[in-house]
Design an enzyme around this catalytic site. Sequence first.
Site, short mmCIF file in Angstrom:
data_model
loop_
_atom_site.label_atom_id
_atom_site.label_comp_id
_atom_site.label_asym_id
_atom_site.label_seq_id
_atom_site.Cartn_x
_atom_site.Cartn_y
_atom_site.Cartn_z
N GLY A 44 36.78 32.84 45.53
CA GLY A 44 37.78 33.37 44.61
C GLY A 44 38.97 32.44 44.55
O GLY A 44 39.28 31.73 45.50
N ARG A 47 46.17 33.09 41.66
CA ARG A 47 47.30 32.28 41.24
C ARG A 47 47.92 31.52 42.41
O ARG A 47 48.64 30.56 42.22
CB ARG A 47 48.37 33.18 40.60
CG ARG A 47 48.05 33.52 39.15
CD ARG A 47 49.05 34.51 38.62
NE ARG A 47 48.87 35.84 39.23
CZ ARG A 47 49.69 36.87 39.04
NH1 ARG A 47 50.75 36.73 38.29
NH2 ARG A 47 49.45 38.02 39.61
N GLY A 49 46.34 30.72 45.65
CA GLY A 49 45.54 30.16 46.74
C GLY A 49 44.09 30.46 46.50
O GLY A 49 43.70 30.90 45.42
N ASP A 167 50.74 45.01 41.83
CA ASP A 167 49.90 44.08 41.07
C ASP A 167 48.48 44.64 40.97
O ASP A 167 47.50 43.92 41.15
CB ASP A 167 49.92 42.69 41.71
CG ASP A 167 49.30 41.61 40.79
OD1 ASP A 167 49.13 41.88 39.59
OD2 ASP A 167 48.98 40.51 41.31
P1 ADP Z 1 45.27 36.14 44.80
O1 ADP Z 1 46.54 36.65 45.38
O2 ADP Z 1 45.21 34.66 44.79
O3 ADP Z 1 44.94 36.78 43.49
P2 ADP Z 1 43.25 37.90 45.98
O4 ADP Z 1 43.51 38.50 47.32
O5 ADP Z 1 43.42 38.78 44.80
O6 ADP Z 1 44.13 36.57 45.84
O7 ADP Z 1 41.78 37.30 45.95
C1 ADP Z 1 41.32 36.55 44.85
C2 ADP Z 1 39.85 36.84 44.57
O8 ADP Z 1 39.06 36.51 45.72
C3 ADP Z 1 39.56 38.32 44.31
O9 ADP Z 1 39.75 38.65 42.94
C4 ADP Z 1 38.11 38.43 44.73
O10 ADP Z 1 37.27 37.95 43.70
C5 ADP Z 1 38.01 37.45 45.90
N1 ADP Z 1 38.23 38.16 47.18
C6 ADP Z 1 39.41 38.40 47.78
N2 ADP Z 1 39.27 39.09 48.93
C7 ADP Z 1 37.94 39.29 49.08
C8 ADP Z 1 37.13 39.96 50.08
N3 ADP Z 1 37.70 40.56 51.14
N4 ADP Z 1 35.80 40.00 49.89
C9 ADP Z 1 35.23 39.42 48.80
N5 ADP Z 1 35.93 38.77 47.84
C10 ADP Z 1 37.27 38.70 47.96
MG MG Z 2 47.78 38.05 44.24
#
Ligand code: ADP
Ligand code: MG
Length: 366
Positions: A44, A47, A49, A167
């Site tokens: 994933g 924005r 990381g 968010d």
């Molecule tokens: P950011 O703050 O950069 O948006 P997120 O925590 O939303 O980071 O994670 C970005 C993406 O990574 C998520 O939309 C998902 O697709 C994937 N992801 C994040 N955490 C997990 C997890 N625990 N298991 C599987 N996929 C994950």
């Molecule tokens: Mg975020």
Amino acid sequence: SVMAANTKHKNSDSLHLLESNSSSTQSSSLLCDLENLKLIEEIGRGRYGSVWKGILDDKTVAVKKFGPQHRDYYLNEKDIYLLSFMEFSHSLPRLLGFQEICSDGRPEYHLVLSYAPLGCLQDYLRNNTIDWLTLCKMIQTVTQGLAYLHSEVNKGDRRKPCVAHRDLSSRNILIKADNTCMICDFQFAIRISGSEYYSCGERFDSQTASLNDVGTLRYMAPEILEGAVNLRDCESAMKQIDVYALGLVLWESASRCSDLYQGIEVPNYKQPFEKELGLHPTFEQMQVMVTRHKARPLFPDIWKDSNPAIRSLKETIEDCWDHDADARLTALCVEERLFELPLLWDRYKSGTITNCVAAIYSSRST
Ligand code: ADP
Ligand code: MG
Ligand code: MG
């Protein structure tokens, strides 16, 4: 101690940074030693990381990485995960550990989280349709997670404050193997008590800071787009903003539910307002659409109002995204309504079958 094991690293260039001033320590005994953590592939990119799939002692985990410029977000998200009783909800990921390492001479911050094998809700809905019971399960568990975040828990001398997510979107919802959901991504989340709130380890009050400037444009409530968030009751205002976004997530999920379309083909996945404003709406476009015209995503005509379950779902969605923030449901109330849906559906279906059978018999006897 476990805490030391988590911040320690084999190579000598590891960083020893101060822990943020959170109530962190009480939960830290639950954390794992990260010595055997292996990163496998990027899964994933947000924005701020990237998120990696990793292996920790034979267990698949997710590792969220932050670069040095986003240390505050790391600290904030970590603080939220470390609040008391966060591990009690199945609808929130578990924080398994955290570490601060040095990679190519740059500090890097890692949160190690339980892994959701089916990825984020948005991608899942784009690639799959879901049946009625799966829809119910998904939206019930998302809502449960939000209601739990919003609630205050007091047990003994430990306390979980109310947390507003700020968010919520289908990208920040993850799906587990059994199709239940978790809410993730707490980098903007805040802890609130009355008119005071805490973000990135700092205390603010409603007079001193802007609460308006975060979130994903498409999911922003009308009062944010208008710059008219009611800061006098910060706690309610922040919860109402989350519930508005929840309404959009419910609409999005339902829009891919095959059982709502009576045999016609389920339309392709679209984000909220994508049909109206495309993939990259501007702030001004969102403002005109959502605040000035009070427009919301439309329900397909084919979603039958004669089915009380569908009618209740639509009403619940409308009561989440009401223009008047004070008129919106609480997450807890949404949860209660969603839990009635499967029963309403079954009653209606068995009712229609009974009516059919009766019709057949009466047509035979005449
Ligand atoms: P950011 O703050 O950069 O948006 P997120 O925590 O939303 O980071 O994670 C970005 C993406 O990574 C998520 O939309 C998902 O697709 C994937 N992801 C994040 N955490 C997990 C997890 N625990 N298991 C599987 N996929 C994950
Ligand atoms: Mg975020
Ligand atoms: Mg995210």
